[in-house]
Design an enzyme around this catalytic site. Structure first.
Site, short mmCIF file in Angstrom:
data_model
loop_
_atom_site.label_atom_id
_atom_site.label_comp_id
_atom_site.label_asym_id
_atom_site.label_seq_id
_atom_site.Cartn_x
_atom_site.Cartn_y
_atom_site.Cartn_z
NE ARG A 118 -4.00 -2.04 2.02
CZ ARG A 118 -3.81 -3.13 2.76
NH1 ARG A 118 -2.82 -3.20 3.60
NH2 ARG A 118 -4.64 -4.15 2.64
CE LYS A 140 -2.26 13.98 -13.21
NZ LYS A 140 -2.70 14.62 -14.48
CD GLU A 182 4.38 18.42 -21.48
OE1 GLU A 182 3.86 19.37 -20.87
OE2 GLU A 182 3.72 17.43 -21.86
CE LYS A 223 3.56 17.86 -13.14
NZ LYS A 223 3.60 16.71 -13.99
CD GLU A 233 -5.65 16.78 -13.81
OE1 GLU A 233 -4.58 16.21 -13.64
OE2 GLU A 233 -6.23 16.83 -14.90
NE ARG A 237 -1.11 17.01 -11.66
CZ ARG A 237 -0.29 16.17 -11.02
NH1 ARG A 237 -0.42 15.97 -9.74
NH2 ARG A 237 0.66 15.54 -11.68
CG ASN A 241 -4.84 18.38 -20.18
OD1 ASN A 241 -4.00 17.52 -20.40
ND2 ASN A 241 -6.09 18.28 -20.59
CG HIS A 244 -1.37 17.88 -22.61
ND1 HIS A 244 -0.62 19.03 -22.59
CD2 HIS A 244 -0.53 16.90 -22.17
CE1 HIS A 244 0.60 18.78 -22.15
NE2 HIS A 244 0.69 17.49 -21.89
CG HIS A 248 -3.92 13.54 -24.69
ND1 HIS A 248 -4.49 14.01 -23.53
CD2 HIS A 248 -2.62 13.30 -24.39
CE1 HIS A 248 -3.57 14.04 -22.57
NE2 HIS A 248 -2.43 13.61 -23.07
CG HIS A 260 3.51 13.70 -24.53
ND1 HIS A 260 2.13 13.54 -24.59
CD2 HIS A 260 3.74 14.63 -23.55
CE1 HIS A 260 1.57 14.34 -23.68
NE2 HIS A 260 2.52 15.00 -23.04
N1 GLY Z 1 1.31 15.99 -17.02
C1 GLY Z 1 0.27 16.72 -16.41
C2 GLY Z 1 0.18 16.54 -14.94
O1 GLY Z 1 1.09 16.02 -14.34
O2 GLY Z 1 -0.83 16.89 -14.37
#
Ligand code: GLY
Length: 361
Positions: A118, A140, A182, A223, A233, A237, A241, A244, A248, A260
């Site tokens: 966990r 993430k 980015e 960031k 998010e 956050r 995007n 994106h 995407h 990407h």
């Molecule tokens: N790559 C976008 C984020 O980490 O929210």
């Protein structure tokens, strides 16, 4: 050495410098971990070995686990074999994982760490520009499944992130270019000094002995500031995007063969055109996108005749709400963001046509 603090539920630091093996090993020692698994991609055998030596010299038991490169490593069977290995090596709650590689390796290592008992510590050591400024920071983690990319994952903040600038020296030039998308994104959404640097000397912006270290630090700071306020998010956050939603859709249409960053560059041009048509930004700001992206060799248009497919890709974006396609857009100027929700199909098509036409100039 530059250190950037990331606040949030479990605050941590991003350390940027040259030659970080000793600092990483000392960080592991300070956590009290007895064992560490280094998860790395095939081209990083030598860096994994030298990091392993620095750890062993400090009395840490090291398990080195090579995983397939890129997205081939971010799959359930690979994660499963790593959990089996952690079990066989009797990794406990106090032990740690190091993710060494590009974004696929850090996403995988983070997810394996998030689920083992966990949640055990993960130290992220990104080696591509894209992973340094995006994937490895922000907690993430995840893998891909038959249903799509990154649909299985967890928020699991790293114990620390070490950005070793020496790794960029051997990175192929097109990886530096793709990762720059980015960085430029963070310039448009929050830190316009980044845009000024690209405008003043784009060549130096691609060089480790030029502006790149400052750009990495600035981009990571943007960031860090965003994810420190909104890890999961729920609002802010989402600004990460920018570019994106259409990006995407391009990646999907290109069966993920496009880098990407290149898709995000085209996505930023798309949202810039759409925003101009919706009177959110002026032609000058659209041109600023084009000039900066083009100056480092990023694509700024897309071939015509594929609107239906790209539209369908955009409707599948995870960030959509109530069936509406939702974009992060600039609010009049660089550095200020808003949301553009539910544009009509005709408006989207007009922006696509402007994007296609942009390539004909
Ligand atoms: N790559 C976008 C984020 O980490 O929210």
């Amino acid at each position: 050495m530059t250190t950037i603090k990331v606040n949030g539920p479990s605050p941590y630091e991003v350390i940027i410098d040259h030659g970080l093996d000793t600092a990483i090993a000392e960080r592991v020692v300070s956590t009290g971990a007895a064992k560490v698994m280094i998860i790395h991609q095939p081209p990083l055998t030598e860096p994994a070995f030298s990091l392993g030596e620095a750890l062993t010299a400090r009395g840490i038991e090291v398990v080195v686990a090579e995983v397939p490169d890129a997205e081939a490593g971010k799959v359930l069977s690979v994660a499963g074999s790593l959990w089996d290995r952690l079990g066989a090596e009797a990794f406990g709650r106090g032990d740690a994982i190091i993710g060494l590689g590009g974004g696929a390796a850090t996403d995988l290592a983070g997810f394996v760490a998030a689920a083992w008992m966990r949640g055990i510590r993960v130290i992220q050591v990104p080696t591509t520009l894209l992973a340094m400024v995006d994937a490895a920071v922000g907690g993430k983690t995840g893998i891909n499944t038959g249903a799509g990319k990154n649909l299985v994952g967890a928020f699991h903040e790293p114990d620390a992130v070490f950005i070793d600038l020496d790794r960029l020296v051997s990175l192929p030039a097109d990886e530096i270019v793709a990762g720059s998308a980015e960085i430029i994104k963070t310039g448009f959404i929050a830190d316009t000094a980044i845009l000024d640097l690209y405008e003043s000397d784009p060549v130096a912006c691609l060089r480790v002995d030029g502006h790149l270290p400052e750009l990495i630090a600035r981009s990571v700071s943007v960031k860090a500031n965003v994810v420190g306020q909104d890890l999961k998010e729920s609002g802010l956050r989402e600004i990460l995007n920018y570019g994106h939603t259409f990006g995407h859709a391009v990646e999907l249409r290109e069966n993920y063969h496009w880098r990407h960053g290149n898709a995000v560059a085209v996505g930023m041009m798309f949202i810039a055109h759409l925003s101009q048509q919706q009177k959110l930004i002026d032609a000058e700001l659209v041109a600023r996108h084009r000039t900066i992206l083009q100056s480092v060799g990023l694509p700024v248009s897309y071939e015509g005749g594929h609107f239906e497919e790209l539209y369908s890709g955009m409707t599948r974006d995870k960030k959509n709400r109530d069936g509406h396609i939702r974009f992060v857009a600039l609010d009049g100027q660089a550095g200020a963001t808003t949301r553009l929700e539910g544009p009509s199909v005709e408006q989207l098509q007009a922006a696509y046509e402007a994007l296609v036409e942009g390539g004909a100039r």
